[in-house]
Write a protein that holds these residues in place. Structure first.
Motif, PDB file in Angstrom:
ATOM      1  N   LYS A  47     -22.845  -3.389  -6.051  1.00 28.44           N
ATOM      2  CA  LYS A  47     -23.711  -3.056  -4.931  1.00 28.44           C
ATOM      3  C   LYS A  47     -23.061  -1.978  -4.073  1.00 28.44           C
ATOM      4  O   LYS A  47     -21.833  -1.879  -4.006  1.00 28.44           O
ATOM      5  CB  LYS A  47     -23.985  -4.292  -4.068  1.00 28.44           C
ATOM      6  CG  LYS A  47     -24.721  -5.390  -4.818  1.00 28.44           C
ATOM      7  CD  LYS A  47     -26.137  -4.971  -5.157  1.00 28.44           C
ATOM      8  CE  LYS A  47     -26.916  -6.108  -5.812  1.00 28.44           C
ATOM      9  NZ  LYS A  47     -28.280  -5.728  -6.142  1.00 28.44           N
ATOM     10  N   LYS A  48     -23.883  -1.201  -3.401  1.00 27.71           N
ATOM     11  CA  LYS A  48     -23.352  -0.166  -2.527  1.00 27.71           C
ATOM     12  C   LYS A  48     -22.686  -0.810  -1.314  1.00 27.71           C
ATOM     13  O   LYS A  48     -23.105  -1.855  -0.835  1.00 27.71           O
ATOM     14  CB  LYS A  48     -24.472   0.771  -2.067  1.00 27.71           C
ATOM     15  CG  LYS A  48     -25.136   1.536  -3.194  1.00 27.71           C
ATOM     16  CD  LYS A  48     -24.187   2.480  -3.842  1.00 27.71           C
ATOM     17  CE  LYS A  48     -24.874   3.239  -4.970  1.00 27.71           C
ATOM     18  NZ  LYS A  48     -23.971   4.134  -5.665  1.00 27.71           N
ATOM     19  N   GLN A  49     -21.654  -0.145  -0.799  1.00 33.17           N
ATOM     20  CA  GLN A  49     -20.998  -0.640   0.385  1.00 33.17           C
ATOM     21  C   GLN A  49     -21.879  -0.406   1.593  1.00 33.17           C
ATOM     22  O   GLN A  49     -22.901   0.267   1.536  1.00 33.17           O
ATOM     23  CB  GLN A  49     -19.654   0.069   0.559  1.00 33.17           C
ATOM     24  CG  GLN A  49     -18.639  -0.256  -0.525  1.00 33.17           C
ATOM     25  CD  GLN A  49     -17.338   0.487  -0.304  1.00 33.17           C
ATOM     26  OE1 GLN A  49     -17.292   1.437   0.464  1.00 33.17           O
ATOM     27  NE2 GLN A  49     -16.294   0.042  -0.979  1.00 33.17           N
ATOM     28  N   LEU A  50     -21.441  -0.965   2.733  1.00 32.09           N
ATOM     29  CA  LEU A  50     -22.184  -0.759   3.964  1.00 32.09           C
ATOM     30  C   LEU A  50     -22.131   0.708   4.362  1.00 32.09           C
ATOM     31  O   LEU A  50     -21.203   1.434   3.996  1.00 32.09           O
ATOM     32  CB  LEU A  50     -21.590  -1.621   5.077  1.00 32.09           C
ATOM     33  CG  LEU A  50     -21.739  -3.135   4.938  1.00 32.09           C
ATOM     34  CD1 LEU A  50     -21.069  -3.824   6.115  1.00 32.09           C
ATOM     35  CD2 LEU A  50     -23.193  -3.540   4.836  1.00 32.09           C
ATOM     36  N   PRO A  51     -23.131   1.195   5.126  1.00 32.47           N
ATOM     37  CA  PRO A  51     -23.076   2.577   5.614  1.00 32.47           C
ATOM     38  C   PRO A  51     -21.826   2.813   6.448  1.00 32.47           C
ATOM     39  O   PRO A  51     -21.198   1.883   6.953  1.00 32.47           O
ATOM     40  CB  PRO A  51     -24.355   2.704   6.452  1.00 32.47           C
ATOM     41  CG  PRO A  51     -25.264   1.655   5.919  1.00 32.47           C
ATOM     42  CD  PRO A  51     -24.387   0.518   5.482  1.00 32.47           C
ATOM     43  N   ASP A  52     -21.464   4.071   6.593  1.00 29.79           N
ATOM     44  CA  ASP A  52     -20.253   4.441   7.313  1.00 29.79           C
ATOM     45  C   ASP A  52     -20.366   4.023   8.769  1.00 29.79           C
ATOM     46  O   ASP A  52     -21.319   4.406   9.477  1.00 29.79           O
ATOM     47  CB  ASP A  52     -20.053   5.959   7.206  1.00 29.79           C
ATOM     48  CG  ASP A  52     -18.693   6.386   7.717  1.00 29.79           C
ATOM     49  OD1 ASP A  52     -17.693   6.011   7.097  1.00 29.79           O
ATOM     50  OD2 ASP A  52     -18.649   7.084   8.748  1.00 29.79           O
ATOM     51  N   CYS A  53     -19.427   3.221   9.236  1.00 32.27           N
ATOM     52  CA  CYS A  53     -19.454   2.674  10.590  1.00 32.27           C
ATOM     53  C   CYS A  53     -18.065   2.754  11.192  1.00 32.27           C
ATOM     54  O   CYS A  53     -17.057   2.924  10.503  1.00 32.27           O
ATOM     55  CB  CYS A  53     -19.921   1.217  10.589  1.00 32.27           C
ATOM     56  SG  CYS A  53     -21.548   0.947   9.881  1.00 32.27           S
ATOM     57  N   ILE A  54     -18.021   2.636  12.517  1.00 28.74           N
ATOM     58  CA  ILE A  54     -16.763   2.473  13.247  1.00 28.74           C
ATOM     59  C   ILE A  54     -16.839   1.170  14.014  1.00 28.74           C
ATOM     60  O   ILE A  54     -17.933   0.677  14.344  1.00 28.74           O
ATOM     61  CB  ILE A  54     -16.506   3.661  14.200  1.00 28.74           C
ATOM     62  CG1 ILE A  54     -17.646   3.793  15.213  1.00 28.74           C
ATOM     63  CG2 ILE A  54     -16.304   4.947  13.427  1.00 28.74           C
ATOM     64  CD1 ILE A  54     -17.390   4.872  16.257  1.00 28.74           C
ATOM     65  N   VAL A  55     -15.696   0.567  14.281  1.00 27.67           N
ATOM     66  CA  VAL A  55     -15.641  -0.725  14.962  1.00 27.67           C
ATOM     67  C   VAL A  55     -15.639  -0.481  16.461  1.00 27.67           C
ATOM     68  O   VAL A  55     -14.773   0.219  16.995  1.00 27.67           O
ATOM     69  CB  VAL A  55     -14.387  -1.509  14.543  1.00 27.67           C
ATOM     70  CG1 VAL A  55     -14.341  -2.850  15.261  1.00 27.67           C
ATOM     71  CG2 VAL A  55     -14.366  -1.705  13.035  1.00 27.67           C
ATOM     72  N   GLY A  56     -16.635  -1.045  17.142  1.00 31.27           N
ATOM     73  CA  GLY A  56     -16.726  -0.962  18.589  1.00 31.27           C
ATOM     74  C   GLY A  56     -16.540  -2.315  19.231  1.00 31.27           C
ATOM     75  O   GLY A  56     -16.227  -3.319  18.575  1.00 31.27           O
TER      76      GLY A  56
END
Length: 826
Positions: free
Chosen positions: A652-661
């Protein structure tokens, strides 16, 4: 639209107007041909304005005339052939024009229908920078309706012909008219081939009198005071004509004014559309100073208008948006101009051969593109690049731009295409053209990069546009010639003053036969004069191969890599899912998973072959960009690694590109792009009460609501009995638990960008659900069952009993299997 001062009582005009309503098209044209042949110019000049308007439509767009933009030979062959024969450059209508031209008749054309910048300029009493308007503006008498241009018959006819492309309403999307097949497009091509010939000279007009050909327009004194954009020198054309009265004079020198007029009108009407900011930037400091002196000198002498002319100029805002049809016609003009300008023989094109014996047509070929087209086309392209929607229709603008960038494609001495697929090398002979049009190559390339970065490159049409631009700029030797021009941009202060004084004159084109400025042999001066004339004296030039543009190219390469991955993912899913899967899923033979599909994209509608084509376009575009900007394989490999395209162990595809807030994960710009283009997604499923989930597209909304109310009433009425039945330990209890108890939510997980947490288990008692009866699939099965039963002579009631019995047998079997499975669970 009407012109009261031109309409005189005329029996001929009244008769033609009556025939226009009562007679068919073919008969009307036959009558017009006879009228043109038989009647003198004195009678014909009264019908000329009405006839032109009835053909091309009114300038306000109310009357469509012959509707040449929709007239096609394959749809209306009879009307098409009659109209084309009548309006042909050698046809009856042009005979009428020359017949009136011989008598020196004049016709008024309202300034209010001219393009916005021209209209604003004339209303401020500033002469536009084109010689087309010199000595033609007529100030209205007391009580007049507005400013008019006084035009000869040929000018009047061409003005209407050109403006009909702009003033008429855009074609309806439901008509499906192919522009290249319509009568208007083909007429433009015929007029260009006739008046701008690539071989031979311009055909002379028809002889309408014993005196010979129709005379060229004589100079007129201006009817109102004007400031001008610059110093307009006496045209060589006027020197050729005004002193030659001999019948045996050179026809080309007498009649080339028609070619100049045709090109000037086409350029002014089709390309003179841009914003107020561009309008002001076009004026050189010399012109601005002259306008200021003019305003100071005439501010107290002119009539007092209701609105000051200065306010009228600053109130101007161009809201014009060209149509796709408009752009296609302009592209036709550019292609023909390249062929026209490059039709000079080598000995004629050489500057060393310039002499007094050079014919005006040859001079016109040299001057056509740089004097008439270059500047206004650049502004028109900038306007299109900045205002065109971000959709596939931009392809028309793109091809127009690429056609202008490649004059070698339309040169008479075409080189044979090489046997392999490699494009042929661009000859060094085109280096002056590249230097004189450097901004058209470089700045518009940057504008295209900015557009491409905001489009969905997974779309085949958008991928094709990126491929087309990259392929053109990757032609051998073209990037080197552009780079040679860009490195000339820095300059010394001692060069600046001399260059600016020259560029002030260069920036203001007049008639093509105005005296040429001194030949510039320094390539650096040539490039800088081009930049100053198009962008003004305070421009900031960005080199195409500088770090800023290189950063944009790297971003585009990254998006191309992402789009390629998305296209391949869609392709793999299409291979795994046969075309009939959705129908089978709808019928219940395949499980449906609404979360397993990418967002809608035109790839899904065009099939596997288009997906393969898209991947090919993107692959070649990336390779071309690597060649143009000399990107290394290591840089492209690093881009691929930074995308994070690896898959987890489940495929499965990974999660979309994110940053931790502070509140969890936050999408980045790259993550939003990944979601929009279907590259990544969040695995989100419905976790609530199945009875309260949204109504699906495969369900009947009214029936679902009615069944919910019915099942709710049954559950409230028999809640106690259901609990007692499901509490039994025998087969009846298992049978009731299979139908009445929904699996608990204890083992379900709520998925969100913030994280995963188990949902609290909601203990629900036994309940009946009838929602499955609201599905179109279930209703179709029941309908098919009753139809088959009727064919087998089984009545509805016995059929219903058989269906109930069959379901009971199925439910008993499923109950036994379910209980056996529970016994084997640890």
């Amino acid at each position: 639209m009407a012109f009261p001062h031109l309409q005189q009582p005329s029996f001929l005009l009244a008769s033609l107007k009556a025939d226009y309503v009562n007679k068919p098209f073919a008969q009307r044209c036959q009558d017009l041909v006879k009228v043109i042949e038989d009647f003198p110019a004195k009678e014909l000049h009264t019908i000329f304005p009405w006839l032109v308007e009835s053909i091309f439509g009114s300038l306000d767009g109310v009357l469509v005339g012959w509707n040449l933009r929709c007239l096609q030979g394959r749809v209306n062959p009879v009307e098409y052939s009659i109209a084309m024969e009548f309006l042909d450059p050698g046809g009856p209508m042009m005979k009428l024009v020359y017949k009136l031209q011989a008598e020196d008749y004049k016709f008024d054309f309202p300034v209010s229908y001219l393009p916005g910048p021209v209209k604003a300029s004339i209303q401020e009493h500033i002469l536009p920078d084109s010689a087309l308007y010199h000595n033609k503006v007529q100030f209205p008498p007391t009580g007049g309706l507005g400013l008019n241009l006084v035009l000869n018959p040929f000018e009047y006819y061409i003005f209407f012909f050109a403006l009909s492309l702009i003033t008429q309403k855009p074609l309806s999307m439901s008509l499906h008219v192919r522009t290249s097949d319509c009568a208007y497009f083909i007429l433009v091509d015929r007029y260009l081939s006739w008046f701008l010939p690539t071989e031979g000279s311009v055909p002379p007009p028809f002889s309408c009198s014993p005196g010979g050909a129709s005379p060229s327009p004589a100079p007129r004194t201006p009817a109102m005071p004007f400031a001008s954009y610059g110093l307009h020198h006496t045209s060589l054309l006027k020197r050729h004509i005004s002193h030659q009265t001999s019948v045996n004079a050179d026809p080309a020198s007498q009649e080339i004014w028609r070619s100049e007029t045709l090109l000037q009108v086409f350029v002014e009407m089709w390309l003179h559309h841009y914003s107020l900011e561009m309008y002001q930037k076009m004026q050189s400091p010399h012109a601005k100073l002259e306008v200021l002196h003019y305003r100071l000198s005439v501010s107290s002498a002119l009539h007092s208008p209701a609105q000051p002319s200065l306010q009228a100029l600053h109130a101007y805002q161009e809201s014009f948006t060209p149509s796709e049809e408009h752009v296609l016609v302009v592209r036709l003009l550019l292609k023909h101009l390249h062929a026209f300008a490059n039709s000079l023989k080598p000995e004629q094109a050489s500057p060393s051969t310039h002499s007094h014996a050079t014919s005006p047509l040859e001079e016109f070929k040299r001057a056509a593109v740089p004097r008439f087209v270059q500047r206004k086309l650049y502004l028109f392209l900038q306007h299109c690049f900045g205002h065109w929607p971000l959709d596939a229709s931009f392809r028309a603008v793109l091809e127009m731009w690429l056609s202008y960038l490649q004059p070698w494609r339309y040169a008479s001495e075409k080189q044979p295409q090489s046997s392999d697929s490699q494009p042929r090398c661009v000859s060094e002979k085109w280096a002056p053209f590249v230097q004189e049009n450097l901004l058209v190559y470089t700045k518009l390339f940057v504008s295209f990069l900015n557009r491409a970065l905001r489009t969905d490159l997974v779309s085949p049409k958008n991928a094709l546009m990126v491929f087309r631009v990259a392929k053109v700029f990757a032609q051998p030797n073209l990037a080197e010639m552009i780079q040679k021009g860009t490195v000339l941009e820095p300059f010394q202060e001692h060069q600046q003053s001399g260059l600016r004084s020259w560029s002030q004159t260069r920036a203001l084109p007049s008639s093509f036969l105005s005296p040429w400025p001194p030949a510039i042999t320094d390539a650096s001066f040539k490039v800088k004069s081009h930049v100053y004339s198009l962008e003004g004296q305070d421009c900031k030039y960005t080199p195409m191969f500088g770090p800023e543009v290189r950063t944009l190219v790297l971003r585009l390469a990254q998006l191309i890599t992402q789009a390629k991955q998305t296209a391949r993912s869609i392709s793999d899913q299409c291979v795994e899912s046969p075309p009939g899967r959705s129908f089978l899923s709808w019928l219940g033979f395949c499980p449906t998973d609404p979360n397993s599909y990418y967002p809608a994209n035109d790839l899904d509608e065009m099939g596997q072959d288009s997906i393969r084509k898209t991947d090919e376009y993107l692959e070649k575009a990336l390779e071309y960009l690597r060649q143009i900007f000399r990107l290394s394989e290591a840089q492209l490999a690093q881009l691929t690694l930074t995308l994070g395209t690896t898959q987890d162990e489940n495929g499965k595809k990974q999660l979309p590109d994110c940053i931790v807030g502070e509140d969890g994960l936050i999408l980045t710009a790259l993550g939003r792009y990944q979601i929009i283009n279907g590259l990544r997604r969040f695995e989100i499923e419905y976790q609530g009460d199945s009875e309260l989930q949204p109504i699906r597209s495969y369900e009947n909304a009214s029936l679902v609501r009615a069944l919910f109310r019915l099942s709710s009433a049954i559950n409230r009425r028999f809640a106690g009995q259901m609990v007692a039945l499901c509490s039994r330990d025998d087969f009846l209890g298992s049978f009731c638990r299979y139908h009445l108890i929904e699996p608990t939510l204890a083992n379900r997980h709520l998925l969100s960008p913030v994280g995963q947490r188990q949902a609290a288990s909601h203990a629900r008692g036994p309940r009946l659900s009838l929602r499955f009866l609201g599905s179109y699939r279930t209703l179709l099965f029941l309908l098919l069952a009753f139809i088959v039963a009727s064919l087998l002579c089984i009545r509805p009631l016995p059929c219903t009993l058989l269906l109930v019995l069959g379901y009971l047998l199925y439910a008993i079997a499923m109950t036994l299997l379910t209980e056996r499975g529970k016994l084997h669970q640890p």
